[in-house]
Design a protein around this motif. Structure first.
Motif, short mmCIF file in Angstrom:
data_model
loop_
_atom_site.label_atom_id
_atom_site.label_comp_id
_atom_site.label_asym_id
_atom_site.label_seq_id
_atom_site.Cartn_x
_atom_site.Cartn_y
_atom_site.Cartn_z
N THR A 74 1.32 -1.12 0.32
CA THR A 74 0.17 -0.13 -0.06
C THR A 74 0.85 1.56 -0.29
O THR A 74 1.91 1.08 -0.02
CB THR A 74 -0.83 -0.13 0.94
OG1 THR A 74 0.27 0.69 2.58
CG2 THR A 74 -1.36 -1.69 1.49
N ALA A 75 0.22 2.53 -0.03
CA ALA A 75 1.20 4.11 -0.06
C ALA A 75 1.90 3.81 1.49
O ALA A 75 3.31 4.23 0.80
CB ALA A 75 0.41 5.10 -0.15
N ASP A 76 1.16 3.42 2.21
CA ASP A 76 2.24 2.99 3.36
C ASP A 76 2.61 2.06 3.77
O ASP A 76 3.41 2.03 4.83
CB ASP A 76 0.94 3.50 5.13
CG ASP A 76 0.19 4.80 5.00
OD1 ASP A 76 0.50 5.53 4.03
OD2 ASP A 76 -0.77 4.37 4.53
N THR A 77 3.45 1.09 3.52
CA THR A 77 4.25 0.14 3.53
C THR A 77 5.79 0.63 3.51
O THR A 77 6.09 1.22 2.55
CB THR A 77 4.26 -0.99 1.61
OG1 THR A 77 2.54 -1.11 2.39
CG2 THR A 77 4.93 -1.86 2.11
N GLU A 78 6.15 -0.18 4.67
CA GLU A 78 7.30 0.20 4.75
C GLU A 78 8.02 -0.81 4.62
O GLU A 78 8.02 -2.30 4.56
CB GLU A 78 8.65 1.42 6.02
CG GLU A 78 7.45 2.73 5.81
CD GLU A 78 7.25 2.88 7.28
OE1 GLU A 78 7.76 2.24 8.66
OE2 GLU A 78 7.37 4.58 7.64
N THR B 233 5.07 4.27 -2.90
CA THR B 233 5.07 3.61 -1.34
C THR B 233 6.51 4.09 -1.34
O THR B 233 7.48 5.37 -1.42
CB THR B 233 5.57 2.14 -1.71
OG1 THR B 233 6.92 1.85 -1.81
CG2 THR B 233 4.30 1.44 -2.86
N LYS B 234 6.46 3.48 0.43
CA LYS B 234 7.44 3.77 1.60
C LYS B 234 8.65 3.00 0.98
O LYS B 234 9.86 3.23 2.20
CB LYS B 234 6.98 4.12 2.64
CG LYS B 234 5.84 5.44 3.02
CD LYS B 234 5.79 5.69 4.67
CE LYS B 234 4.06 7.03 4.38
NZ LYS B 234 4.12 7.30 5.56
#
Length: 335
Positions: A143-147, A171-172
């Motif tokens: 997701t857009a917040d995946t690190e 993404t991150k």
């Protein structure tokens, strides 16, 4: 209509490996669009099919799974497009391909082409963008917040070139790509990779030197069995491995058990081939990729332009793909 086709699998050096032919114009019905093809690109799947798939009863087989063109006519059930619209798509492996002046394609796997780049640049993107998007978001669940960190094996090829951009822009994740030549390593840095390492050298020491002791996900885009032991070593516990390449021998998944690693296959033809309920997702993601291109967030991965769409130029393109030296995508334009 003009088209390029073959009758039987032959080495690309054979005079009849690909032929200039004339075929009847297809007619749109149902949910099909009839597209007048402007530009195409050549993918490894083109080479695999031409070299290994025998057409039924000696019939002519048209291949090609990337196209940009204009809708010439629509079937009676079409709701997403109208004649005159510019579109792009990667097609359906079970149907005649894009190496023809006119092609039928289901509207559910077609997107509106980007308006900010010419047809040749756009033609480089559909198949690889679908593959990279589905691998990253649908298979790996990013997701857009995946690190964490994503290692892309073979990142300078067609899929890797767009996957590198998607992972970096949307993404991150820390993005690490592999490439072995100075020009392909420079290409990956241009596309936004945080780190570039050489897949001809041991991977883990290079990752550690880059300050990434372990990665949370790996995209195996080429020769995955060659790197499999190193991939398992580099993955963090509960990490994910997503694959697109073909294997000559079965892959032993037991080494993945100790770390609770997961394995994910990506084949962009699954949705059209199986007529899945979510087949329209490819229409949606192609529209989204077009918006990202037009907003300047994604760039074309065109590597080489081989001229007009004809048998001679397609033979050159297939030979270049077979050489393993391609950077980005090979594109042809016009008949």
């Amino acid at each position: 209509m003009k088209a390029v086709a073959y009758r039987r699998p032959l080495p690309i050096t054979d005079a009849e490996s690909l032929l200039d032919v004339t075929l009847p114009d297809p007619v749109a019905a149902g949910r099909d669009l009839l597209v007048r093809v402007e530009a195409v690109s050549v993918n490894p799947v083109d080479v695999k099919i031409r070299a290994g798939s025998t057409p039924a009863d000696g019939q002519l087989k048209v291949i090609g799974w990337d196209a940009v063109g204009t809708v010439a006519a629509v079937g009676e059930k079409v709701t997403l497009f109208k004649p005159g619209e510019r579109v792009w798509y990667a097609g359906d492996i079970t149907r005649p391909g894009s190496n023809a002046e006119l092609q039928l394609v289901d509207e559910r796997i077609v997107g509106h082409a980007p308006t900010s780049i010419p047809a040749a640049q756009a033609a480089a993107l559909p198949l690889t963008a679908i593959t990279a998007w589905e691998l990253l978001f649908d298979r790996l669940g990013t997701t857009a917040d995946t690190e964490g960190a994503l290692l892309i094996i073979g990142a300078a090829g067609g899929v890797g070139s767009i996957l590198t951009q998607l992972a970096r822009r949307l993404t991150k994740l820390t993005v690490i790509g592999t490439a072995s030549r100075p020009e392909t390593q420079a290409w990956l840095r241009e596309l936004g990779a945080h780190h570039v390492i050489d897949h001809h050298q041991p991977l883990l020491p290079q990752l550690q030197a880059a300050g990434v002791p372990q990665v949370t996900a790996v995209a195996g885009l080429t020769h995955t069995p060659t790197y499999y032991t190193q991939i398992v070593e580099a993955l963090a516990p509960q990490g994910k491995l997503a694959l697109i390449d073909d294997f000559k021998e079965p892959l032993d998944v037991m080494p993945m058990k100790r770390k609770s690693l997961s394995l994910h296959w990506e084949l962009m033809f699954t949705r059209s081939m199986m007529q899945t309920a979510d087949m329209h997702k490819q229409h949606e993601l192609l529209d989204e990729v077009a918006k990202l291109v037009d907003a300047g967030r994604l760039r074309s991965t065109l590597g080489e332009h081989f001229g007009a769409i004809n048998a001679a130029n397609l033979k050159r393109a297939h030979a270049f793909i077979e050489s393993g030296k391609a950077r980005g995508k090979v594109v042809l334009e016009g008949f």
